[in-house]
Design a protein around this motif. Sequence first.
Motif, PDB file in Angstrom:
ATOM      1  N   LYS A 170       0.814  -1.216   0.000  1.00 40.90           N
ATOM      2  CA  LYS A 170       0.000   0.000   0.000  1.00 40.90           C
ATOM      3  C   LYS A 170       0.848   1.266   0.000  1.00 40.90           C
ATOM      4  O   LYS A 170       0.316   2.365   0.112  1.00 40.90           O
ATOM      5  N   LYS A 227     -11.610 -10.597   8.056  1.00 35.67           N
ATOM      6  CA  LYS A 227     -11.427  -9.376   7.280  1.00 35.67           C
ATOM      7  C   LYS A 227     -11.642  -9.654   5.796  1.00 35.67           C
ATOM      8  O   LYS A 227     -11.172 -10.657   5.270  1.00 35.67           O
ATOM      9  N   ASN A 228     -12.329  -8.729   5.131  1.00 30.90           N
ATOM     10  CA  ASN A 228     -12.485  -8.851   3.685  1.00 30.90           C
ATOM     11  C   ASN A 228     -11.352  -8.109   2.975  1.00 30.90           C
ATOM     12  O   ASN A 228     -10.387  -7.679   3.609  1.00 30.90           O
ATOM     13  N   ALA A 229     -11.452  -7.975   1.679  1.00 28.78           N
ATOM     14  CA  ALA A 229     -10.376  -7.341   0.899  1.00 28.78           C
ATOM     15  C   ALA A 229     -10.137  -5.894   1.298  1.00 28.78           C
ATOM     16  O   ALA A 229      -9.053  -5.352   1.090  1.00 28.78           O
ATOM     17  N   GLN A 230     -11.155  -5.238   1.875  1.00 27.17           N
ATOM     18  CA  GLN A 230     -11.013  -3.838   2.303  1.00 27.17           C
ATOM     19  C   GLN A 230     -10.603  -3.726   3.768  1.00 27.17           C
ATOM     20  O   GLN A 230     -10.700  -2.660   4.372  1.00 27.17           O
ATOM     21  N   ASP A 231     -10.137  -4.837   4.358  1.00 30.84           N
ATOM     22  CA  ASP A 231      -9.717  -4.871   5.754  1.00 30.84           C
ATOM     23  C   ASP A 231     -10.861  -4.525   6.712  1.00 30.84           C
ATOM     24  O   ASP A 231     -10.650  -3.911   7.759  1.00 30.84           O
ATOM     25  N   VAL A 232     -12.073  -4.889   6.350  1.00 30.53           N
ATOM     26  CA  VAL A 232     -13.235  -4.688   7.207  1.00 30.53           C
ATOM     27  C   VAL A 232     -13.700  -6.047   7.714  1.00 30.53           C
ATOM     28  O   VAL A 232     -13.810  -7.001   6.935  1.00 30.53           O
ATOM     29  N   GLU A 281     -16.155  -8.853   8.724  1.00 30.62           N
ATOM     30  CA  GLU A 281     -17.509  -9.252   8.365  1.00 30.62           C
ATOM     31  C   GLU A 281     -17.740 -10.696   8.804  1.00 30.62           C
ATOM     32  O   GLU A 281     -16.791 -11.495   8.849  1.00 30.62           O
ATOM     33  N   ASN A 340     -15.887  -2.739  13.813  1.00 33.34           N
ATOM     34  CA  ASN A 340     -14.972  -1.917  13.004  1.00 33.34           C
ATOM     35  C   ASN A 340     -14.952  -0.444  13.404  1.00 33.34           C
ATOM     36  O   ASN A 340     -15.106   0.436  12.566  1.00 33.34           O
TER      37      ASN A 340
END
Length: 484
Positions: free
Chosen positions: A141, A221-226, A228, A306
């Motif tokens: 990133k 964590k999903n791809a957006q680091d959230v 779920e 989150n």
Amino acid sequence: MAEHASSFKPSLSLVDATMVVAGSMIGSGIFIVSSDITHNVGSAGWIIAVWLITGFMTITAAVSYGELSGMYPKAGGQYVYLKEAFNPLAGFLYGWSFFAVIQTATIAAVAVAFSRYTAYLIPWFSEKHILWGLEKGLNAKGVMEYSFKISWAQVLAIALILFLTYTNTRGIKGGKIIQTTFTTAKLLSLFGLIILGFFLVKQSFWNENWQTGWNAMQWQKNAQDVWEPSSSIGGSLLIGAIAAAMVGSIFSSDSWNNVTFIAGEIKNPKRNIGLSLFLGTLIVTIIYVTANLMYLNVLPLTSIANPVEDRLAVEAANSIFSTNGANVIAVMIMISTFGCNNGLILAGARVYYTMAKDGLFFKKTGTLNKNAVPEFALWIQAAMAALLCLSGSYGDLLDMISFVAVLFYAITIIGIFILRKKRPDAERPYKAFGYPVLPIIYIILALTFSVFLIQMKPLYAGIGLGIVLTGVPLYYIAVRNKKA
């Protein structure tokens, strides 16, 4: 005035002792850790269940310790109980673990949390602002990563520890004033936040959140680091998830036993220690459960899981008040962690003092200064806590502390059964409530938690166990030096 006092000064009342119990328990955890609990169990019912189980364990352990505190109303608390119930090695292993990880890592974790919330008002103290570091390079990133770094947040955390240590070297009176003032302030603030969370919330998520009921879910964590919910869990996996979730709730409820360490400075300790343990843990358990009910009312589960930069209480305040209201909550949390660390620092040094009196710690630690406090013990505790501020993240410290602390709680309560047989005629102003059923239930729950935690989070729980075991050779070295 003499350069050294000969003994502690009993100057703490029942109210003061209760403030030490409650103030040492309420630090930063209740404002942060419900996010991690949500990641592990993922439903409203199980979030509350985790806090209720923890509250039951805490109150049961506290009233059980009331029996031990009545039998041995002297400085050192749990160290003394283990030594008397088992042998000096058991007491030393606790004292060593207390110094190496339990108390000092708790002080470090609470100080780091103080810095986190200070950064909400003064961004310069954010963990993102690096004072010095060994650079590894940019990640995917484009953010610089470090193999080791010192942030301004860590500097502030260390400064807080040093300041509170200094104030406590000036005598018990100053520490008592800080403890009572700051604990009263945070109790009133927390009760106010909870009440307003039910009456002033802009939008209630109560019904939506309770639709999850008892459907435990593991979150990832999903791809957006959230975070779920990814899948439902049950059976032995649920027990493991609860154990992992309870790392945070147990850390938040820990340090209730600190009042036993300062028994030499409490008026009528045979009565007041046991009573303060019960009152303090009951008050805090009620606050913790109702605070989480408030979170479920003001935030959806995804927001509980989150919160921005892990500041769950600020996220809740934003739903109740305005941004300015969140600033007030940030100040409240700074007050809470400040007062919590004062209680931890005040009480912890008395354990090292008692160990030194037994010839099992640095000799200088067993002396009191002219203000009748163990000054050298306070400063070496501060040095260890400062090192731990630099050693790892908040979550890593929680894993180490929770595993070791709960393991020793279970062993100490086993000691009640041993002392009932070894010393049946000893004076017991209090007797463990619900004996033998409730203490046995606590022991089973505590050992189950410890076993599952080392399976779920083996690295730092394993490090905590390793620290305990290093105390074995250190004990025999200390005994040999004592004889020499």
